[in-house]
Design an enzyme around this catalytic site. Structure first.
Site, PDB file in Angstrom:
ATOM      1  NE  ARG A 140      -6.068  -1.125  -1.966  1.00  0.00           N
ATOM      2  CZ  ARG A 140      -5.175  -1.653  -1.218  1.00  0.00           C
ATOM      3  NH1 ARG A 140      -5.384  -3.193  -1.086  1.00  0.00           N
ATOM      4  NH2 ARG A 140      -4.110  -1.260  -0.931  1.00  0.00           N
ATOM      5  CG  HIS A 199     -10.389   1.608   0.832  1.00  0.00           C
ATOM      6  ND1 HIS A 199      -9.468   2.467   0.589  1.00  0.00           N
ATOM      7  CD2 HIS A 199     -11.398   2.281   1.412  1.00  0.00           C
ATOM      8  CE1 HIS A 199      -9.983   3.702   0.478  1.00  0.00           C
ATOM      9  NE2 HIS A 199     -11.026   3.582   1.143  1.00  0.00           N
ATOM     10  CG  HIS A 250      -1.977   3.755   3.858  1.00  0.00           C
ATOM     11  ND1 HIS A 250      -2.117   4.919   4.569  1.00  0.00           N
ATOM     12  CD2 HIS A 250      -2.685   4.151   2.892  1.00  0.00           C
ATOM     13  CE1 HIS A 250      -2.997   5.726   4.074  1.00  0.00           C
ATOM     14  NE2 HIS A 250      -3.384   5.405   2.832  1.00  0.00           N
ATOM     15  CE  LYS A 286      -6.376   0.604   1.461  1.00  0.00           C
ATOM     16  NZ  LYS A 286      -5.426   1.931   1.637  1.00  0.00           N
ATOM     17  CB  CYS A 302      -6.342   3.221  -2.079  1.00  0.00           C
ATOM     18  SG  CYS A 302      -6.874   1.897  -1.211  1.00  0.00           S
ATOM     19  CE  LYS A 336      -2.991   6.920  -1.778  1.00  0.00           C
ATOM     20  NZ  LYS A 336      -3.007   6.581  -0.397  1.00  0.00           N
ATOM     21  CG  ASP A 371      -2.012   0.844   1.022  1.00  0.00           C
ATOM     22  OD1 ASP A 371      -1.970   1.881   0.107  1.00  0.00           O
ATOM     23  OD2 ASP A 371      -3.101   0.851   1.946  1.00  0.00           O
ATOM     24  CG  ASP A 372      -0.015   4.600   0.033  1.00  0.00           C
ATOM     25  OD1 ASP A 372      -0.890   4.369  -0.795  1.00  0.00           O
ATOM     26  OD2 ASP A 372      -0.439   5.519   0.992  1.00  0.00           O
ATOM     27  CG  ASP A 405      -2.227   0.839  -3.009  1.00  0.00           C
ATOM     28  OD1 ASP A 405      -1.307   1.328  -2.913  1.00  0.00           O
ATOM     29  OD2 ASP A 405      -3.234   1.324  -2.344  1.00  0.00           O
ATOM     30  CG  ASN A 406      -1.743   4.241  -4.617  1.00  0.00           C
ATOM     31  OD1 ASN A 406      -2.903   3.881  -3.991  1.00  0.00           O
ATOM     32  ND2 ASN A 406      -0.957   4.460  -3.841  1.00  0.00           N
TER      33      ASN A 406
END
Lengths: 325, 590
Positions: free
Chosen positions: B88, B148, B238, B146, B84, B404, B46-47, B344-345
């Site tokens: 996903r 989301h 993240h 995660k 994010c 991001k 994540d990130d 994810d980004n």
């Protein structure tokens, strides 16, 4: 850069100014950033069977009230890439007794200055030289230092007085301050156990009522369990033990033994509360009481209440702070 | 709500029964499969930035992912969404985010997007997930981490095809406790096997626990014959950046030479490793980020601690991925497992704390000081909040521009590692393939022998077998829209329109093969090419129901940032080598 101010202020919060003969207080040996300066004034109100500044003449059954200000200056100036705290301090004030018990002749009130002490504490383990940038990211875990101080007989002294602020004897003290952090090194959460064994060696007092006082080394153990209450305040449970320091009194002119006394061995318990008023000014209040009285008539007995103010500054951070203001 | 929860299982069964054609086909296909179909382990960070891993030029210690890269293939032209949940949603469905309900982040939906199809802020049920499809084909499906993509009973992982799960439903939160990350979610919500829970396992730390849980799921079903999908959606790195205490000071002093030199250093290594062309230049340092050497020594110390903690978080993540691989290896399942690793980004450059400190009277600000400590010494701890901000996000995105949220490459280019049984194409570096996150679902379905014709993504099956370099031809495009920012890429050419102040507020044109840092706008030199790409974006927008938002995070941003300098600072050593200085001021040998 408030962050930096806070960090330094937090470190400075506890810096020493008070130094009772064998007692210095909690958080006085926390490593300071290089070039930090601290000026302190401590007001000490002691009720004991000895003058606050002199431990070579404990008088059984006598209550002596000491009202003493201790002026101090400390600077953190490294040597060989180790943190070293240099300190100069001088007591000034009065001692008084209203006791009507038979004491040697003399006045019941004395004022003046006490003996001058100069010392240095070098950190051996755990705190290398800390320029500001390193001090900021310094996480205290365990530190072990070595402190050496010398006290010169510069204080007000009269040989025919029981009450004196000066001791009329040289002394040197060696201490090993040990600090162990018990929690996260985060303001508001810090907790430390501090232990400082020390030994003080005395020169002779060659003239006290025509007698020479020889004194054995005085051993001491100082311990503090400290805990932050907030980012700006802490509380400490203090314990102090002194042992040894037996005295031999001989006639100065004949060399004949006059008297032998046990040393002023004692234990005391107390607390200290510290509060950072702002990035420069800190306040400390403490109270300590001797405990576990023994049959030794020359045991130190009494209580000590201190109020201490310190003003600390660092040239770089101060300029920065002034600029921001 | 109560009705919905009570009958959610029934509703799901009915929907699955009458579901899409893809589902029907999948079910038929499953009957023809054997147990030799591969397992899939899909790992999402994540990130994480493009160049954070050692195998992508970073200096952070990531031996386990580097081993995967060494035994697998690294792809350098892999695109994800700029934020994010859009990513996903595409990962789960193989379709563009504007179609499947994530046309915008739920938390950022613009007024003109409200109540519009494709902008629901949850993953629409009429688009089956990879988990639903593989499950229908006989796969076991597991998820930890995660989610989301929706909080309601019909939208949680169990309802979207996962047999077992331990999932964080929110965007983020503490890595150690239930404390949320924003006022909108003060307490994190989890589900375990479809049941809402706020009970965290003992010694919870997101990265470790998500790994433990996944290993637990797999181990419990170890004797089953059917293949599995394991979706391991880590929350790290993240913000808030947090890591167990004994990892906190792991990188102390390692980044003292600052972000400028670190970017240079990464770029040099990337060139050495062949990840970028020899002539590649760094994107300029963002105008509001100071030159590191211009800062006071004390400020540098506080600045580098953020990166130190970030690096620890990433290394810890790598360690846990190593545990996962080790489990697969020791249990004899690795030999039939395909592992994919992505982010994810782009890295997160926004730091909420400075803004909160400027407006302490707001509830959103009070959330931080009531729930976290933001003191420098608390950073990284289980009660501390820190994000590493734009300066270090630019490092993580090296050599790309921005981070991001943006559709410059820094926001949408992700590392991709694919590890296949037999270590096929071990150690290869694929720079030709133009890949998109929505390709992953069809690829897995293809490899599992399941129909994926309803998906927009393209299967990589041919590419993974070595018969093809890229699933996209010369005319195929990759296009995106996020927060009003638009991009379209065809071959090496990219047209991008980033709103001001992050972008120019107009369409720019770059040749990414020569200029990955998007430093030289060629719009004036190649107006026709730009026109063509813009037309392609229009087609994409029309086909995918793109509704440009009438309110975005860029609105008013210029007022909160310092003005842009008229020219790039001459002090910025763009791409040039400089001396690296250690803590003692000594030069560091390369």
């Amino acid at each position: 850069m408030k962050l930096i101010k806070l960090s330094i202020a937090a470190l400075l919060l506890a810096f020493p100014s008070a130094a009772w003969a064998q007692y210095e207080g909690p958080r006085v040996d926390w490593p300071l950033p290089r070039m930090t300066n601290v000026v302190g004034v401590t007001y000490a109100d002691a009720d004991a069977n000895a003058a606050f500044t002199v431990l070579n003449r404990v008088e059984p059954e006598v209550e002596i009230e000491s009202n003493v200000f201790i002026l101090s200056y400390t600077r953190s100036q490294p040597i060989f890439d180790r943190t070293v705290h240099w300190q100069l301090q001088m007591p000034i004030g009065n001692v008084d007794t209203d006791s009507n018990l038979p004491i040697p002749a003399g006045r019941s009130f004395r004022d003046g200055v006490g003996d001058l002490t100069f010392g240095a504490t070098v950190n051996l383990i755990g705190a290398p030289d800390l320029p500001v940038r390193e001090a900021l990211r310094y996480d205290l875990d365990t530190t072990v230092g070595l402190g050496i101080s010398v006290t010169a007989p510069t204080g007000t002294y009269e040989s025919d007085e029981v009450l004196n602020l000066g001791s009329n004897q040289w002394s040197a003290r060696v201490s090993v301050p040990i600090i162990k952090s018990l929690g996260d090194w985060v303001p508001g959460r810090r907790m430390t156990l501090e232990v400082k064994p020390s030994v003080r060696f005395f020169g002779n007092n060659s003239n006290s009522f025509g007698e020479t006082i020889e004194q054995d080394p005085l051993l001491a153990l100082e311990a503090h369990l400290t805990r932050d209450l907030t980012k700006d305040a802490f509380i400490s449970l203090d314990y102090n033990l002194i042992e040894g320091g037996d005295q031999t009194f001989t006639d100065s002119s004949t060399g004949m033994l006059v008297e032998e006394r046990d040393g002023p061995g004692a234990q005391s318990l107390g607390f200290t509360f510290g509060y950072t008023v702002n990035e420069n000014l800190s306040l400390f209040v403490g109270h300590h009481q001797t405990i576990a009285e023994s049959s030794n008539p020359f045991e130190l007995r009494g209580s000590l209440t201190t109020v201490r103010l310190t003003w600390s500054w660092h040239p770089v951070l101060q300029r920065r702070s002034d600029f921001q203001d | 709500m109560a009705f919905s929860r009570k009958y959610s299982g029934l509703i799901r069964i009915v929907r699955l029964a009458i579901g899409s054609s893809a589902l029907t086909v999948a079910t038929i296909a499953s009957a023809q499969q054997t147990d030799e179909r591969p397992n899939f382990v899909l790992i999402v960070a994540d990130d994480l930035g493009f160049s954070d891993l050692g195998s992508f030029g970073g200096e952070i210690n990531t031996p386990n992912l580097d081993r995967l890269a060494q035994e697998g293939v690294r792809y350098t032209n892999f695109y994800v969404g700029a934020s994010c949940s859009p990513t996903r949603s595409m990962l789960m469905t193989g379709n563009d985010n504007h179609r499947v309900g994530m046309g915008n982040m739920y938390e950022m939906t613009a007024p003109n997007q409200l109540n519009q199809q494709g902008y629901e802020g949850i993953l629409r049920r009429d688009f089956p997930t990879i988990a639903e499809l593989l499950k229908s084909a006989g796969y076991r499906t597991y998820m930890t981490g995660k989610w989301h993509l929706g909080h309601e009973p019909d939208y949680i992982p169990r309802a979207r095809g996962f047999d077992r799960d331990f999932s964080l439903l929110n965007a983020a939160g503490s890595h150690f406790t239930l404390t949320g990350s924003r006022i909108e979610n003060e307490k994190s919500e989890f589900t375990r096997d479809g049941q809402y829970t706020r009970k965290l396992p003992k010694n919870y730390y997101s990265t470790r626990t998500f790994t433990d849980e996944m290993i637990g799921f797999l181990d419990a079903d170890r004797d089953k014959d059917s293949p599995f999908l394991a979706y391991l959606a880590y929350q790290a790195p993240h913000d808030p950046l947090q890591v167990p205490d004994d990892w906190l000071r792991r990188y102390k002093g390692k980044f003292d030479y600052g972000w400028d030199r670190l970017r240079n250093r990464r770029l040099a290594r990337m060139k050495q490793m062949g990840l970028v062309s020899e002539g590649a230049e760094l994107s300029p340092r963002l105008w509001f980020v100071p030159e590191f050497d211009d800062m006071t020594k004390a400020s540098r110390v506080t600045a580098v601690r953020k990166m130190e903690i970030y690096a620890s978080v990433v290394e810890y993540l790598d360690w846990q991925i190593g545990r996962m691989i080790e489990y697969l290896e020791q249990s004899g399942q690795l030999d039939n497992t395909i592992i994919l690793f992505i982010s994810d980004n782009g890295p997160e450059g926004n730091d909420p704390i400075p803004g909160a400190k400027r407006q302490p009277n707001l509830e959103s600000s009070s959330f931080f000081y009531n729930n976290y400590e933001t003191h420098f010494n608390a950073w990284g701890r289980d009660y501390g909040f820190v994000a590493y901000g734009a300066p270090w996000a630019q490092v993580s995105a090296t050599p790309f521009k921005s981070y991001k949220g943006a559709v410059y490459e820094g926001g949408i280019r992700s590392p991709l590692i694919v590890w296949q049984p037999g270590k096929k194409q071990a150690g290869e570096l694929n720079q030709q393939a133009l890949l998109h996150v929505m390709d992953i679902a069809p690829t897995m379905l293809d490899l599992a022998g399941v129909d994926h014709s309803s998906m927009q993504g393209l299967s990589w099956a041919e590419m993974l077998s070595g018969r093809q370099l890229s699933p996209r031809g010369e005319d195929d495009i990759i296009a995106m829209q996020m927060f009003g920012a638009m991009m379209v890429r065809r071959g090496d050419w990219k047209a991008v329109m980033m709103p001001e102040p992050i972008g120019e507020g107009r369409w720019e044109l770059f040749n990414l093969a020569r200029d990955p840092g998007e430093t030289n706008d060629l719009a004036a030199q190649h107006p026709e090419r730009l026109e063509t790409l813009m037309a392609a974006w229009d087609e994409y927008a029309k086909a995918n129901n793109v509704i440009l938002p009438n309110r975005t995070p860029y609105d008013g941003l210029a007022d909160r940032l310092p003005p842009k300098p008229p020219v790039v600072s001459p002090g910025w050593p763009r791409g040039q080598e400089t001396n690296w200085i250690d803590r003692s001021g000594n030069e560091i040998e390369e």
